[in-house]
Design an enzyme around this catalytic site. Structure first.
Site, mmCIF file in Angstrom:
data_model
loop_
_atom_site.group_PDB
_atom_site.id
_atom_site.type_symbol
_atom_site.label_atom_id
_atom_site.label_comp_id
_atom_site.label_asym_id
_atom_site.label_seq_id
_atom_site.Cartn_x
_atom_site.Cartn_y
_atom_site.Cartn_z
ATOM 1 N N GLY A 240 0.834 -1.194 0.000
ATOM 2 C CA GLY A 240 0.000 0.000 0.000
ATOM 3 C C GLY A 240 0.869 1.244 0.000
ATOM 4 N N CYS B 34 6.201 -0.402 7.336
ATOM 5 C CA CYS B 34 5.873 0.846 6.641
ATOM 6 C C CYS B 34 7.045 1.279 5.782
ATOM 7 C CB CYS B 34 5.538 1.944 7.659
ATOM 8 S SG CYS B 34 5.055 3.491 6.879
ATOM 9 N N GLU C 173 -3.172 3.118 5.975
ATOM 10 C CA GLU C 173 -3.052 4.183 4.967
ATOM 11 C C GLU C 173 -3.820 5.440 5.374
ATOM 12 O OE1 GLU C 173 -0.755 3.642 3.139
ATOM 13 O OE2 GLU C 173 -0.681 1.468 2.992
ATOM 14 N N HIS D 103 -1.833 7.517 7.604
ATOM 15 C CA HIS D 103 -0.891 8.385 6.872
ATOM 16 C C HIS D 103 -1.566 9.688 6.440
ATOM 17 C CE1 HIS D 103 2.802 6.099 6.503
ATOM 18 N NE2 HIS D 103 2.188 5.052 5.997
HETATM 19 O O1 GNR Z 1 4.093 -2.588 2.458
HETATM 20 C C1 GNR Z 1 3.452 -2.473 3.505
HETATM 21 N N1 GNR Z 1 3.165 -3.571 4.228
HETATM 22 C C2 GNR Z 1 2.268 -3.560 5.293
HETATM 23 C C3 GNR Z 1 2.239 -4.685 6.113
HETATM 24 C C4 GNR Z 1 1.364 -4.738 7.172
HETATM 25 C C5 GNR Z 1 0.497 -3.702 7.409
HETATM 26 C C6 GNR Z 1 0.529 -2.571 6.620
HETATM 27 C C7 GNR Z 1 1.404 -2.501 5.555
HETATM 28 S S1 GNR Z 1 1.413 -1.107 4.540
HETATM 29 C C8 GNR Z 1 3.074 -1.132 3.971
HETATM 30 C C9 GNR Z 1 3.301 -0.053 2.936
HETATM 31 C C10 GNR Z 1 3.132 1.293 3.573
HETATM 32 O O2 GNR Z 1 3.954 1.833 4.263
HETATM 33 N N2 GNR Z 1 1.982 1.895 3.382
HETATM 34 O O3 GNR Z 1 1.738 3.076 3.963
HETATM 35 NI NI NI Z 2 2.983 3.128 5.753
#
Ligand code: GNR
Ligand code: NI
Length: 169
Positions: free
Chosen positions: A47, A94, A137, A140
């Site tokens: 994500g 993240c 997300e 964020h």
């Molecule tokens: O790549 C991502 N893996 C993930 C794993 C567990 C819970 C949330 C995430 S999101 C993250 C990518 C990211 O930082 N999205 O903001």
């Molecule tokens: Ni993230």
């Protein structure tokens, strides 16, 4: 042609910006979502929120598929926690906090609304990884990060490590 965008790294203060609602569903929104998907795939993430690429609008991209060929786009995503819910623990990572993984407890039942790139409205009650990821997300978009769920002492350790590793180069 898609462009790879630079992902902001904690403790970059820009990650604390609260994103603005998308009002115009135009070509530039589609182009940004494509660039974000390209950037997310390149970084092997599942994500990415616009905040992470220093674009402060309420736009999220995601792909939870094994083969990384099911791109999802959420514009103006919002949720309410369902009345009857439990908390589920999941180890999250993240892209803005490299090398840091943390178990976070989140509600397992939410009611989610969002728009697509044409402005059409949708709603659903996401389960499993989609539920966890969309909450991550939307955090964020509110300027909130995984490190806000841990102690100040631990957060400071992560901050110092990443400052040394990334933000001073
Ligand atoms: O790549 C991502 N893996 C993930 C794993 C567990 C819970 C949330 C995430 S999101 C993250 C990518 C990211 O930082 N999205 O903001
Ligand atoms: Ni993230």
């Amino acid at each position: 042609m898609s462009k790879k965008l630079k992902i902001l790294i904690f403790p970059d203060p820009k990650l604390r910006t609260v994103a603005k609602k998308v009002e115009k569903f135009d070509k530039s929104l589609k182009k940004l979502s494509e660039d974000m998907l390209f950037t997310m795939y390149d970084a092997n993430g599942i994500g990415l929120a616009a905040t992470q690429v220093d674009r402060h609008i309420r736009l999220v991209v995601m792909d939870l598929s094994e083969d990384r060929n099911e791109p999802l786009v959420f514009v103006n995503p919002e949720y309410t926690v369902a009345e009857k819910h439990s908390l589920v623990d999941f180890e999250e990572g993240c892209l803005s906090i490299p090398g840091f993984n943390q178990n976070i407890a989140r509600p397992d039942k939410i009611d989610l609304t969002w728009q697509d790139l044409d402005g059409k409205k949708h709603n659903d009650a996401p389960e499993g990884l989609l539920n966890i990821c969309i909450q991550h997300e939307i955090d964020h978009l509110e300027g909130k990060l995984m490190v806000d769920y841990i102690s100040a002492l631990k957060r400071d350790r992560v901050r110092k490590r990443l400052l040394k590793e990334f933000n001073r180069k």
